[in-house]
Write a protein that holds these residues in place. Structure first.
Motif, PDB file in Angstrom:
ATOM      1  N   LYS A 107      47.918  33.109 -36.550  1.00  0.00           N
ATOM      2  CA  LYS A 107      46.999  33.823 -35.676  1.00  0.00           C
ATOM      3  C   LYS A 107      47.061  35.318 -35.968  1.00  0.00           C
ATOM      4  CE  LYS A 107      45.851  34.018 -30.798  1.00  0.00           C
ATOM      5  NZ  LYS A 107      44.625  33.314 -30.594  1.00  0.00           N
ATOM      6  N   ILE A 108      45.918  35.960 -35.936  1.00  0.00           N
ATOM      7  CA  ILE A 108      45.833  37.399 -36.141  1.00  0.00           C
ATOM      8  C   ILE A 108      45.786  38.048 -34.763  1.00  0.00           C
ATOM      9  CG2 ILE A 108      44.523  39.286 -37.161  1.00  0.00           C
ATOM     10  CD1 ILE A 108      43.250  37.190 -39.030  1.00  0.00           C
ATOM     11  N   ILE A 109      46.741  38.938 -34.484  1.00  0.00           N
ATOM     12  CA  ILE A 109      46.786  39.583 -33.169  1.00  0.00           C
ATOM     13  C   ILE A 109      46.688  41.100 -33.317  1.00  0.00           C
ATOM     14  CG2 ILE A 109      48.076  37.736 -32.035  1.00  0.00           C
ATOM     15  CD1 ILE A 109      50.612  39.403 -32.493  1.00  0.00           C
ATOM     16  N   ASN A 110      46.440  41.750 -32.200  1.00  0.00           N
ATOM     17  CA  ASN A 110      46.417  43.211 -32.124  1.00  0.00           C
ATOM     18  C   ASN A 110      45.420  43.863 -33.066  1.00  0.00           C
ATOM     19  OD1 ASN A 110      48.436  43.142 -30.173  1.00  0.00           O
ATOM     20  ND2 ASN A 110      50.041  43.183 -31.728  1.00  0.00           N
ATOM     21  N   ASN A 125      28.305  31.460 -46.529  1.00  0.00           N
ATOM     22  CA  ASN A 125      28.247  31.133 -45.100  1.00  0.00           C
ATOM     23  C   ASN A 125      29.325  30.130 -44.716  1.00  0.00           C
ATOM     24  OD1 ASN A 125      26.043  32.856 -44.503  1.00  0.00           O
ATOM     25  ND2 ASN A 125      24.670  31.351 -45.402  1.00  0.00           N
ATOM     26  N   ASP A 126      29.585  29.163 -45.578  1.00  0.00           N
ATOM     27  CA  ASP A 126      30.660  28.197 -45.324  1.00  0.00           C
ATOM     28  C   ASP A 126      32.010  28.907 -45.254  1.00  0.00           C
ATOM     29  OD1 ASP A 126      28.819  26.128 -45.331  1.00  0.00           O
ATOM     30  OD2 ASP A 126      29.206  25.570 -47.414  1.00  0.00           O
ATOM     31  N   CYS A 127      32.256  29.824 -46.195  1.00  0.00           N
ATOM     32  CA  CYS A 127      33.518  30.577 -46.197  1.00  0.00           C
ATOM     33  C   CYS A 127      33.644  31.432 -44.945  1.00  0.00           C
ATOM     34  CB  CYS A 127      33.615  31.462 -47.443  1.00  0.00           C
ATOM     35  SG  CYS A 127      33.861  30.561 -48.975  1.00  0.00           S
ATOM     36  N   LEU A 128      32.559  32.083 -44.552  1.00  0.00           N
ATOM     37  CA  LEU A 128      32.582  32.944 -43.372  1.00  0.00           C
ATOM     38  C   LEU A 128      32.901  32.133 -42.116  1.00  0.00           C
ATOM     39  CD1 LEU A 128      32.157  35.809 -42.274  1.00  0.00           C
ATOM     40  CD2 LEU A 128      29.726  35.251 -42.032  1.00  0.00           C
ATOM     41  N   GLU A 129      32.325  30.957 -42.026  1.00  0.00           N
ATOM     42  CA  GLU A 129      32.579  30.085 -40.871  1.00  0.00           C
ATOM     43  C   GLU A 129      34.054  29.668 -40.800  1.00  0.00           C
ATOM     44  OE1 GLU A 129      31.307  25.624 -39.567  1.00  0.00           O
ATOM     45  OE2 GLU A 129      29.720  26.913 -40.369  1.00  0.00           O
ATOM     46  N   LYS A 130      34.672  29.411 -41.949  1.00  0.00           N
ATOM     47  CA  LYS A 130      36.064  28.947 -41.999  1.00  0.00           C
ATOM     48  C   LYS A 130      37.083  30.086 -41.975  1.00  0.00           C
ATOM     49  CE  LYS A 130      34.689  24.873 -44.580  1.00  0.00           C
ATOM     50  NZ  LYS A 130      34.561  24.294 -45.908  1.00  0.00           N
ATOM     51  N   LEU A 131      36.616  31.329 -42.114  1.00  0.00           N
ATOM     52  CA  LEU A 131      37.511  32.482 -42.160  1.00  0.00           C
ATOM     53  C   LEU A 131      38.352  32.564 -40.886  1.00  0.00           C
ATOM     54  CD1 LEU A 131      38.227  35.093 -43.788  1.00  0.00           C
ATOM     55  CD2 LEU A 131      36.499  36.258 -42.387  1.00  0.00           C
ATOM     56  N   ILE A 132      39.654  32.744 -41.038  1.00  0.00           N
ATOM     57  CA  ILE A 132      40.540  32.939 -39.893  1.00  0.00           C
ATOM     58  C   ILE A 132      40.304  34.351 -39.374  1.00  0.00           C
ATOM     59  CG2 ILE A 132      42.936  33.052 -39.111  1.00  0.00           C
ATOM     60  CD1 ILE A 132      43.578  31.096 -41.488  1.00  0.00           C
ATOM     61  N   LYS A 133      39.890  34.437 -38.094  1.00  0.00           N
ATOM     62  CA  LYS A 133      39.525  35.716 -37.504  1.00  0.00           C
ATOM     63  C   LYS A 133      40.404  35.974 -36.280  1.00  0.00           C
ATOM     64  CE  LYS A 133      34.783  34.334 -38.525  1.00  0.00           C
ATOM     65  NZ  LYS A 133      35.087  32.908 -38.678  1.00  0.00           N
ATOM     66  N   PRO A 134      40.570  37.240 -35.913  1.00  0.00           N
ATOM     67  CA  PRO A 134      41.300  37.527 -34.675  1.00  0.00           C
ATOM     68  C   PRO A 134      40.459  37.112 -33.466  1.00  0.00           C
ATOM     69  CG  PRO A 134      40.368  39.531 -35.571  1.00  0.00           C
ATOM     70  CD  PRO A 134      40.092  38.441 -36.576  1.00  0.00           C
ATOM     71  N   ASP A 135      41.047  37.159 -32.284  1.00  0.00           N
ATOM     72  CA  ASP A 135      40.304  36.818 -31.071  1.00  0.00           C
ATOM     73  C   ASP A 135      39.118  37.745 -30.864  1.00  0.00           C
ATOM     74  OD1 ASP A 135      41.990  34.693 -30.500  1.00  0.00           O
ATOM     75  OD2 ASP A 135      43.298  35.887 -29.211  1.00  0.00           O
ATOM     76  N   GLU A 136      39.312  39.017 -31.185  1.00  0.00           N
ATOM     77  CA  GLU A 136      38.232  39.995 -31.044  1.00  0.00           C
ATOM     78  C   GLU A 136      37.628  40.303 -32.408  1.00  0.00           C
ATOM     79  OE1 GLU A 136      38.199  43.383 -28.136  1.00  0.00           O
ATOM     80  OE2 GLU A 136      40.367  43.072 -28.345  1.00  0.00           O
ATOM     81  N   TYR A 137      36.391  39.898 -32.604  1.00  0.00           N
ATOM     82  CA  TYR A 137      35.714  40.215 -33.860  1.00  0.00           C
ATOM     83  C   TYR A 137      34.209  40.285 -33.636  1.00  0.00           C
ATOM     84  CZ  TYR A 137      34.378  35.294 -34.399  1.00  0.00           C
ATOM     85  OH  TYR A 137      33.837  34.048 -34.201  1.00  0.00           O
ATOM     86  N   ILE A 138      33.563  41.013 -34.507  1.00  0.00           N
ATOM     87  CA  ILE A 138      32.108  41.152 -34.521  1.00  0.00           C
ATOM     88  C   ILE A 138      31.657  40.884 -35.943  1.00  0.00           C
ATOM     89  CG2 ILE A 138      30.185  42.789 -34.279  1.00  0.00           C
ATOM     90  CD1 ILE A 138      32.048  44.382 -32.335  1.00  0.00           C
ATOM     91  N   ILE A 139      30.600  40.111 -36.104  1.00  0.00           N
ATOM     92  CA  ILE A 139      29.988  39.909 -37.418  1.00  0.00           C
ATOM     93  C   ILE A 139      28.599  40.538 -37.374  1.00  0.00           C
ATOM     94  CG2 ILE A 139      29.103  38.238 -39.090  1.00  0.00           C
ATOM     95  CD1 ILE A 139      31.258  36.279 -38.115  1.00  0.00           C
ATOM     96  N   HIS A 140      28.318  41.388 -38.348  1.00  0.00           N
ATOM     97  CA  HIS A 140      27.002  42.032 -38.396  1.00  0.00           C
ATOM     98  C   HIS A 140      26.471  42.001 -39.824  1.00  0.00           C
ATOM     99  CE1 HIS A 140      23.747  44.736 -37.310  1.00  0.00           C
ATOM    100  NE2 HIS A 140      23.992  45.369 -38.450  1.00  0.00           N
ATOM    101  N   ARG A 141      25.236  41.539 -39.957  1.00  0.00           N
ATOM    102  CA  ARG A 141      24.551  41.574 -41.245  1.00  0.00           C
ATOM    103  C   ARG A 141      23.581  42.751 -41.216  1.00  0.00           C
ATOM    104  NH1 ARG A 141      24.978  36.379 -43.988  1.00  0.00           N
ATOM    105  NH2 ARG A 141      26.019  34.937 -42.579  1.00  0.00           N
TER     106      ARG A 141
END
Length: 159
Positions: free
Chosen positions: A2-5, A24-40
């Motif tokens: 888990k990615i924290i802080n 798009n498949d990779c982006l969906e599977k990417l391990i992300k922190p609880d707080e994240y924003i994706i912007h194109r």
């Protein structure tokens, strides 16, 4: 793991249409922190799109910015691997998408002012010191963007 802080802004500078479904498949599977924003950021100017992404990451008070170009494929643990180096700016090793698939890592310039691309040596892996790089897969600690922004503000007032 888990990615924290951290609050991660994932910025994708893109043209009118995304290029690769695999991205798009990779982006969906990417391990992300609880707080994240994706912007194109969509438009014909990659530089303008990157500037928009930087501004949005700072406005949203993100701790880190991850640039991902929409022609990349990557492992789900990409963010964890980049963070593990504990650097303000770290990039994945990307290749130009056409043969002979040279590196976009740059070791410097030669006497003709041509870029000297980094050539991986057998067994070379992990963190590599480079002179410059493309931004196709780059993690940036936003605190350095704030310092850069402050420095530009000071220059503007003094000029």
């Amino acid at each position: 793991m888990k990615i924290i802080n951290m609050k991660l802004f994932i910025g994708i500078p893109t043209g009118d249409l995304g290029r690769y479904n695999d991205f798009n498949d990779c982006l969906e599977k990417l391990i992300k922190p609880d707080e994240y924003i994706i912007h194109r950021a969509v438009g014909s100017s990659v530089a303008k799109n990157r500037n928009i992404i930087i501004r949005l990451a700072m406005q949203n008070k993100c701790s880190h910015l991850l640039f991902l170009d929409d022609d990349m494929v990557f492992h789900p643990d990409l963010v964890i691997r980049l963070l593990s180096h504990d650097k303000d700016v770290v990039t994945g090793h990307c290749l130009i998408r056409y043969p002979p698939f040279k590196s976009v890592l740059v070791d410097g310039i030669n006497f003709n002012n041509d870029l000297v691309l980094h050539e991986l040596k057998p067994g070379e892996k992990g963190l590599i010191k480079i002179w410059a790089s493309g931004l196709a897969c780059t993690l940036i600690n936003c605190s350095i963007l704030e310092k850069f922004n402050e420095s530009l503000g000071k220059k503007g007032k003094d000029s």
